[in-house]
Design a protein around this motif. Sequence first.
Motif, PDB file in Angstrom:
ATOM      1  N   GLU A 122       0.852  -1.195   0.000  1.00 48.89           N
ATOM      2  CA  GLU A 122       0.000   0.000   0.000  1.00 48.89           C
ATOM      3  C   GLU A 122       0.888   1.245   0.000  1.00 48.89           C
ATOM      4  O   GLU A 122       1.966   1.250   0.586  1.00 48.89           O
ATOM      5  CB  GLU A 122      -0.877  -0.021   1.260  1.00 48.89           C
ATOM      6  N   THR A 123       0.430   2.300  -0.653  1.00 48.56           N
ATOM      7  CA  THR A 123       1.097   3.602  -0.616  1.00 48.56           C
ATOM      8  C   THR A 123       0.114   4.622  -0.068  1.00 48.56           C
ATOM      9  O   THR A 123      -1.025   4.713  -0.543  1.00 48.56           O
ATOM     10  CB  THR A 123       1.585   4.031  -2.016  1.00 48.56           C
ATOM     11  N   VAL A 124       0.547   5.365   0.937  1.00 49.88           N
ATOM     12  CA  VAL A 124      -0.322   6.332   1.610  1.00 49.88           C
ATOM     13  C   VAL A 124       0.281   7.731   1.457  1.00 49.88           C
ATOM     14  O   VAL A 124       1.411   7.972   1.864  1.00 49.88           O
ATOM     15  CB  VAL A 124      -0.484   6.004   3.110  1.00 49.88           C
ATOM     16  N   GLY A 125      -0.487   8.637   0.857  1.00 46.09           N
ATOM     17  CA  GLY A 125       0.004  10.001   0.663  1.00 46.09           C
ATOM     18  C   GLY A 125       0.953  10.088  -0.518  1.00 46.09           C
ATOM     19  O   GLY A 125       1.455   9.084  -1.023  1.00 46.09           O
ATOM     20  N   LYS A 306       0.254   2.755  10.953  1.00 48.15           N
ATOM     21  CA  LYS A 306      -0.247   3.614   9.879  1.00 48.15           C
ATOM     22  C   LYS A 306      -0.963   4.837  10.445  1.00 48.15           C
ATOM     23  O   LYS A 306      -0.827   5.956   9.928  1.00 48.15           O
ATOM     24  CB  LYS A 306      -1.190   2.805   8.971  1.00 48.15           C
ATOM     25  N   THR A 310       0.319   8.619   9.669  1.00 41.13           N
ATOM     26  CA  THR A 310      -0.662   9.521   9.059  1.00 41.13           C
ATOM     27  C   THR A 310      -0.858  10.760   9.918  1.00 41.13           C
ATOM     28  O   THR A 310      -0.973  11.887   9.399  1.00 41.13           O
ATOM     29  CB  THR A 310      -2.007   8.790   8.859  1.00 41.13           C
ATOM     30  N   GLN A 317       4.941   4.132   2.418  1.00 37.27           N
ATOM     31  CA  GLN A 317       4.456   2.906   1.796  1.00 37.27           C
ATOM     32  C   GLN A 317       4.596   1.755   2.790  1.00 37.27           C
ATOM     33  O   GLN A 317       5.463   1.774   3.664  1.00 37.27           O
ATOM     34  CB  GLN A 317       5.216   2.589   0.508  1.00 37.27           C
ATOM     35  N   CYS A 336       6.712  -0.067   7.456  1.00 40.71           N
ATOM     36  CA  CYS A 336       6.215   1.197   6.909  1.00 40.71           C
ATOM     37  C   CYS A 336       7.426   2.073   6.620  1.00 40.71           C
ATOM     38  O   CYS A 336       8.232   2.344   7.525  1.00 40.71           O
ATOM     39  CB  CYS A 336       5.283   1.903   7.894  1.00 40.71           C
TER      40      CYS A 336
END
Length: 427
Positions: A122-125, A306, A310, A317, A336
């Motif tokens: 997963e990729t966040v932001g 996460k 965040t 990621q 992460c």
Amino acid sequence: MIDLRLLREDPDRVRASQRARGEDVALVDALLSADERRRSSGVRFDELRAQQKQLGKQVAQAKGDEKTELLKKTKELSDAVKAANAEQDAAAEEAQQLLLRIGNLVHPDVPVGGEDDFAVVETVGAPRDFAAEGFEPRDHLELGSLLGAIDTERAAKVSGSRFYYLTGVGALLELALVNAAIAQATAAGFTPMLTPALVKPRAMEGTGFLGQAAEDVYYLDKDDRYLVGTSEVTLAAYHMDEILDGAKLPLRYAGFSPCFRREAGSHGKDTKGIIRVHQFDKVEMFSFVDPADASAEHERLLGWEKQWLTSLGLPFQVIDVATGDLGLSASRKFDCEAWIPTQGKYRELTSASNCNEFQARRLSVRMREAEGGKVRPLATLNGTLCAVPRTIVAILENHQQADGSVRVPEVLRPYLGGREVLEPLAR
């Protein structure tokens, strides 16, 4: 350690796990052989002891030449018993040492390979476009100097390379991070812990850090103690040799401690800055759970990591770590990795590992099932919430502004007196 019964019943599964890790598959057959010798010599010992007891009864009733002959047999049998016992002990010790060298069974979904063979989950932001904002990002060392927050030059003078001072707002930023991380963990039901930094050999070996990771561990020979590289060690050993009430699981702890790593295999890597250092502080999550709940707890630990990243406003990621990079104890590990603008790549900030029953077996941490009262090993999991220096690197570089100031993530502001921006020192 792995379950010996599983090894006997399905050695191919253990061989496949060792092969996927890039570890010595021959250890499996050596362990099977030692275990067979241990068991067969144990049977032989029991048979000889039974004969010895029977012969003792005959001697008590015998007289004259018969008794003399029986006493001679008694001496011979006594020697055979001692030899069988010695053989059993030697085989048991060999089996134990081999067992400690075999890694946890890898989860079937873990990607096979080395450090670079991870799978992105997963990729966040999204990373900031500094060019669009009209300036070139400074690295964390330059920002740390402007803010009066980081001093590696004087640390090198005092302690050598890979050490640092956090000064002024740098020190305050660490305290803010630790307080905010502990607050999140406490809100999630973790018991906060301040843990020792020195441990006995059994605690270090029990968590799996004296095998392939031994070269990174600091050892104090005079005291026979190890400096921990993570509070995972002290938290895992907290319930060593105990039987926990299964009805009260999960037990969750959030440990804050200094961490010490020799970084023996990192020559030439991250020689500047505070990404890879010999001493740092960290907040670590640790869970004792019923093995049936281990996979779900692993996802929960990852979810809390996460949530933390965040809240800091960091693009990151999530990766599924490959088999060759798991370490001895983990069956599966998610990292992460935060984006570091001046390096143009993601770097590890947190890690969540499912160790299943592996560490619990080595440390003799067991649970009593609520129904039936059966005693069995439980499962342990660990997850980094905040490795302080790397998190500071990510915050400084991602939240910097053109004038060298740095925006403070909202979650940290209550712990920095409401400060919204870290300003450069007047020159």
